[in-house]
Enzyme design. Structure first.
Site, PDB file in Angstrom:
ATOM      1  N   THR A 118       7.387   4.027  -6.731  1.00  0.00           N
ATOM      2  CA  THR A 118       7.357   4.657  -5.414  1.00  0.00           C
ATOM      3  C   THR A 118       8.635   5.431  -5.122  1.00  0.00           C
ATOM      4  OG1 THR A 118       7.469   4.153  -3.044  1.00  0.00           O
ATOM      5  CG2 THR A 118       8.130   2.408  -4.511  1.00  0.00           C
ATOM      6  N   TYR A 142      10.203  -3.458   0.132  1.00  0.00           N
ATOM      7  CA  TYR A 142       9.141  -2.850  -0.686  1.00  0.00           C
ATOM      8  C   TYR A 142       9.752  -2.034  -1.831  1.00  0.00           C
ATOM      9  CZ  TYR A 142       5.512   0.518  -1.976  1.00  0.00           C
ATOM     10  OH  TYR A 142       4.647   1.318  -2.679  1.00  0.00           O
TER      11      TYR A 142
HETATM   12  N1  LIG Z   1      -0.429   4.710  -0.873  1.00  0.00           N
HETATM   13  C1  LIG Z   1       0.748   5.305  -1.091  1.00  0.00           C
HETATM   14  O1  LIG Z   1       1.132   6.264  -0.424  1.00  0.00           O
HETATM   15  C2  LIG Z   1       1.620   4.812  -2.228  1.00  0.00           C
HETATM   16  C3  LIG Z   1       2.845   5.453  -2.442  1.00  0.00           C
HETATM   17  C4  LIG Z   1       3.682   4.990  -3.469  1.00  0.00           C
HETATM   18  C5  LIG Z   1       3.263   3.976  -4.296  1.00  0.00           C
HETATM   19  N2  LIG Z   1       2.064   3.376  -4.080  1.00  0.00           N
HETATM   20  C6  LIG Z   1       1.655   2.302  -4.984  1.00  0.00           C
HETATM   21  O2  LIG Z   1       0.350   2.574  -5.484  1.00  0.00           O
HETATM   22  C7  LIG Z   1      -0.317   1.356  -5.773  1.00  0.00           C
HETATM   23  C8  LIG Z   1      -1.709   1.380  -5.171  1.00  0.00           C
HETATM   24  O3  LIG Z   1      -1.596   1.525  -3.754  1.00  0.00           O
HETATM   25  P1  LIG Z   1      -2.871   1.795  -2.837  1.00  0.00           P
HETATM   26  O4  LIG Z   1      -2.434   2.697  -1.741  1.00  0.00           O
HETATM   27  O5  LIG Z   1      -4.023   2.152  -3.663  1.00  0.00           O
HETATM   28  O6  LIG Z   1      -3.080   0.339  -2.217  1.00  0.00           O
HETATM   29  P2  LIG Z   1      -4.418  -0.524  -2.021  1.00  0.00           P
HETATM   30  O7  LIG Z   1      -4.028  -1.696  -1.158  1.00  0.00           O
HETATM   31  O8  LIG Z   1      -5.544   0.321  -1.587  1.00  0.00           O
HETATM   32  O9  LIG Z   1      -4.712  -1.034  -3.502  1.00  0.00           O
HETATM   33  C9  LIG Z   1      -4.127  -2.185  -4.057  1.00  0.00           C
HETATM   34  C10 LIG Z   1      -5.209  -2.897  -4.866  1.00  0.00           C
HETATM   35  O10 LIG Z   1      -4.626  -4.002  -5.552  1.00  0.00           O
HETATM   36  C11 LIG Z   1      -5.413  -5.172  -5.335  1.00  0.00           C
HETATM   37  N3  LIG Z   1      -4.471  -6.298  -5.428  1.00  0.00           N
HETATM   38  C12 LIG Z   1      -3.403  -6.550  -4.627  1.00  0.00           C
HETATM   39  N4  LIG Z   1      -2.752  -7.650  -5.058  1.00  0.00           N
HETATM   40  C13 LIG Z   1      -3.420  -8.094  -6.167  1.00  0.00           C
HETATM   41  C14 LIG Z   1      -3.228  -9.186  -7.065  1.00  0.00           C
HETATM   42  N5  LIG Z   1      -2.205 -10.055  -6.915  1.00  0.00           N
HETATM   43  N6  LIG Z   1      -4.090  -9.344  -8.094  1.00  0.00           N
HETATM   44  C15 LIG Z   1      -5.132  -8.483  -8.242  1.00  0.00           C
HETATM   45  N7  LIG Z   1      -5.364  -7.424  -7.423  1.00  0.00           N
HETATM   46  C16 LIG Z   1      -4.515  -7.243  -6.399  1.00  0.00           C
HETATM   47  C17 LIG Z   1      -6.034  -4.972  -3.969  1.00  0.00           C
HETATM   48  O11 LIG Z   1      -7.210  -5.731  -3.763  1.00  0.00           O
HETATM   49  C18 LIG Z   1      -6.323  -3.466  -4.001  1.00  0.00           C
HETATM   50  O12 LIG Z   1      -7.580  -3.202  -4.578  1.00  0.00           O
HETATM   51  C19 LIG Z   1       0.590   0.248  -5.279  1.00  0.00           C
HETATM   52  O13 LIG Z   1       1.299  -0.289  -6.373  1.00  0.00           O
HETATM   53  C20 LIG Z   1       1.541   0.957  -4.331  1.00  0.00           C
HETATM   54  O14 LIG Z   1       2.787   0.302  -4.248  1.00  0.00           O
HETATM   55  C21 LIG Z   1       1.238   3.754  -3.068  1.00  0.00           C
HETATM   56  O1  LIG Z   2       0.977   5.684  13.007  1.00  0.00           O
HETATM   57  C1  LIG Z   2       1.933   6.163  12.380  1.00  0.00           C
HETATM   58  C2  LIG Z   2       2.090   5.972  10.987  1.00  0.00           C
HETATM   59  C3  LIG Z   2       3.197   6.517  10.359  1.00  0.00           C
HETATM   60  N1  LIG Z   2       4.109   7.235  11.061  1.00  0.00           N
HETATM   61  C4  LIG Z   2       5.274   7.825  10.367  1.00  0.00           C
HETATM   62  O2  LIG Z   2       4.781   8.634   9.312  1.00  0.00           O
HETATM   63  C5  LIG Z   2       5.679   8.612   8.210  1.00  0.00           C
HETATM   64  C6  LIG Z   2       4.916   8.187   6.976  1.00  0.00           C
HETATM   65  O3  LIG Z   2       4.549   6.819   7.133  1.00  0.00           O
HETATM   66  P1  LIG Z   2       3.422   6.112   6.234  1.00  0.00           P
HETATM   67  O4  LIG Z   2       2.229   7.001   6.143  1.00  0.00           O
HETATM   68  O5  LIG Z   2       3.241   4.721   6.756  1.00  0.00           O
HETATM   69  O6  LIG Z   2       4.073   6.094   4.785  1.00  0.00           O
HETATM   70  P2  LIG Z   2       5.511   5.595   4.281  1.00  0.00           P
HETATM   71  O7  LIG Z   2       6.074   4.516   5.132  1.00  0.00           O
HETATM   72  O8  LIG Z   2       6.338   6.837   4.071  1.00  0.00           O
HETATM   73  O9  LIG Z   2       5.156   4.921   2.902  1.00  0.00           O
HETATM   74  C7  LIG Z   2       4.195   5.482   2.004  1.00  0.00           C
HETATM   75  O10 LIG Z   2       4.861   6.326   1.121  1.00  0.00           O
HETATM   76  C8  LIG Z   2       5.821   5.658   0.307  1.00  0.00           C
HETATM   77  C9  LIG Z   2       6.435   6.710  -0.615  1.00  0.00           C
HETATM   78  O11 LIG Z   2       7.179   7.647   0.139  1.00  0.00           O
HETATM   79  C10 LIG Z   2       5.101   4.586  -0.489  1.00  0.00           C
HETATM   80  O12 LIG Z   2       5.990   3.931  -1.310  1.00  0.00           O
HETATM   81  C11 LIG Z   2       4.395   3.594   0.413  1.00  0.00           C
HETATM   82  O13 LIG Z   2       3.648   2.666  -0.369  1.00  0.00           O
HETATM   83  C12 LIG Z   2       3.462   4.331   1.300  1.00  0.00           C
HETATM   84  O14 LIG Z   2       2.916   3.432   2.258  1.00  0.00           O
HETATM   85  C13 LIG Z   2       6.797   7.635   8.589  1.00  0.00           C
HETATM   86  O15 LIG Z   2       7.849   8.371   9.124  1.00  0.00           O
HETATM   87  C14 LIG Z   2       6.172   6.797   9.716  1.00  0.00           C
HETATM   88  O16 LIG Z   2       7.096   6.289  10.632  1.00  0.00           O
HETATM   89  C15 LIG Z   2       3.974   7.443  12.413  1.00  0.00           C
HETATM   90  O17 LIG Z   2       4.806   8.072  13.042  1.00  0.00           O
HETATM   91  N2  LIG Z   2       2.881   6.895  13.040  1.00  0.00           N
END
Ligand SMILES: NC(=O)c1ccc[n+]([C@@H]2O[C@H](COP(=O)([O-])OP(=O)(O)OC[C@H]3O[C@@H](n4cnc5c(N)ncnc54)[C@H](O)[C@@H]3O)[C@@H](O)[C@H]2O)c1
Ligand SMILES: O=c1ccn([C@@H]2O[C@H](COP(=O)(O)OP(=O)(O)O[C@H]3O[C@H](CO)[C@@H](O)[C@H](O)[C@H]3O)[C@@H](O)[C@H]2O)c(=O)[nH]1
Length: 330
Positions: A118, A142
């Site tokens: 991330t 995180y």
């Molecule tokens: N969404 C974002 O913006 C973002 C940004 C940076 C990194 N990531 C990373 O991407 C990955 C996926 O995120 P996402 O947004 O798809 O989240 P998500 O919650 O939709 O997906 C996570 C999945 O992992 C499964 N899971 C969680 N813990 C588990 C465990 N102990 N054993 C087996 N399965 C488990 C959940 O059931 C789910 O299906 C994560 O590692 C997250 O840190 C996400």
């Molecule tokens: O209701 C809301 C939700 C979010 N935010 C703002 O929007 C921005 C983005 O927030 P969010 O969408 O929650 O994402 P992040 O906290 O930036 O984190 C995401 O992006 C990261 C990488 O930059 C990943 O590591 C995380 O897993 C993923 O949740 C931040 O400034 C928040 O404070 C608001 O103002 N209002």
């Protein structure tokens, strides 16, 4: 050769599964405990093993039974402010359990690992766009929990002769352009999800967390990467590793930042709904600006994004949110 996708029933993992199937990979196995994922997010040809990534016997048995050579590790806890209130839960889920998974996977013969890292490992970077070789300095549990796993993977790969790609995702957004998957988490906290739900009347309003940051409009800047583009980066990483490529750590973003207020404007414009917005204090753990240095992944993997367009991303997210409503899912 088969691929094991942990967290494949989740938002990003399900798009990776679709990308693998679309690219003709015929054996895809998902390990997911369905804590935040959904079995209906998976195509029928995919094998779902329901369980915990830290269950080493289950991991080893799954890898041996399916002849798995590559692991894509998505499973994690992902909400930055929750990690501030529950740090030990995040270190358990993202660090301790990853350690167990990596050990079992290497022991059972996995040769390649793609890890979901991330942008949060950078913390509040002194420069944006942030290059991969800037020293990581996470400001929330995180980001720290993920950075420790990057380090474990690096050390284990060197010691055991495996290769890996750690992909540092910036803010992942949008949905499958063919409407097969999207962000489905109930009570999701992500900005774009909350904004699309507010536009569709599923939430009464949207709160902006902080308008006093040192940014042009006072709200936080983020680099929003479309989820299928991100899945394509994983496919490229898989090909790189299977082709004998070296281990890499790469940013996944477009290299451009949008403020929270700009994102809200785009959602209002695309949806045509002027939903209520309130201005609130800062949220714990949020860096003010985080934008990817986006050149290295193009050079190393030949990755070319197809969906670098915020209006298009918002259009996909709105379509997915509407589809979820029609299916009475959320
Ligand atoms: N969404 C974002 O913006 C973002 C940004 C940076 C990194 N990531 C990373 O991407 C990955 C996926 O995120 P996402 O947004 O798809 O989240 P998500 O919650 O939709 O997906 C996570 C999945 O992992 C499964 N899971 C969680 N813990 C588990 C465990 N102990 N054993 C087996 N399965 C488990 C959940 O059931 C789910 O299906 C994560 O590692 C997250 O840190 C996400
Ligand atoms: O209701 C809301 C939700 C979010 N935010 C703002 O929007 C921005 C983005 O927030 P969010 O969408 O929650 O994402 P992040 O906290 O930036 O984190 C995401 O992006 C990261 C990488 O930059 C990943 O590591 C995380 O897993 C993923 O949740 C931040 O400034 C928040 O404070 C608001 O103002 N209002």
């Amino acid at each position: 050769m088969a691929v094991l996708v942990t967290g494949g029933a989740g938002y990003i993992g399900s798009h990776m599964v679709l990308a693998l199937i679309d690219a003709g990979h015929d054996e895809v196995v998902v390990l997911d405990d369905l804590s935040t994922g959904f079995d209906w997010a998976l195509p029928p040809e995919v094998t779902l093993v329901r369980g915990d990534v830290a269950d080493q016997a289950l991991v080893a048995e799954t890898i041996r039974r399916h002849g798995i050579d590559a692991l894509a590790h998505f499973a994690a806890k992902i909400v930055v402010p929750d990690s501030v209130s529950d740090p030990l839960g995040y270190y358990l889920a993202n660090t301790v359990k990853s350690r167990a998974l990596i050990e079992a996977a290497i022991g059972a013969g996995v040769r390649h690992v793609i890890f979901s890292s991330t942008a949060a490992v950078y913390g509040e970077p002194a420069v944006v766009p942030v290059p991969e070789d800037l020293s990581p300095n996470p400001i929330n549990p995180y980001g720290r929990s993920k950075l420790m796993t990057e380090w474990m993977l690096e050390d284990a790969a060197r010691a055991h002769g495996i290769s890996y790609v750690a992909l540092r995702y910036f803010n992942v957004a949008g949905a499958d352009p063919r409407g097969r998957s999207g962000q489905s988490t109930p009570n999701a906290t992500h900005l774009l999800k909350v904004a699309t739900q507010a536009a569709l009347g599923k939430r009464s309003h949207l709160e902006v967390f902080g308008t006093d940051y040192p940014t042009p409009d006072g709200s936080c800047l983020r680099d929003y990467i479309q989820v299928s583009d991100l899945a394509a980066a994983h496919l490229a990483a898989l090909n790189h590793l299977r082709g004998g490529g070296e281990s890499l750590t790469l940013n996944c973003g477009y290299g451009r930042g949008y403020s929270v207020l700009e994102v809200i404007d785009v959602v209002k414009s695309v949806s045509g709904v002027d939903f209520p917005v309130t201005l609130s204090p800062r949220r714990a753990g949020d860096p003010s600006r985080i934008i990817a240095g986006a050149d290295r992944i193009r050079a190393e993997l030949g990755w070319v994004p197809q969906h670098d367009d915020l209006r298009g991303i918002v259009t996909q997210a709105l379509a997915w949110e509407e589809a979820l409503g029609r299916r009475n899912r959320i």
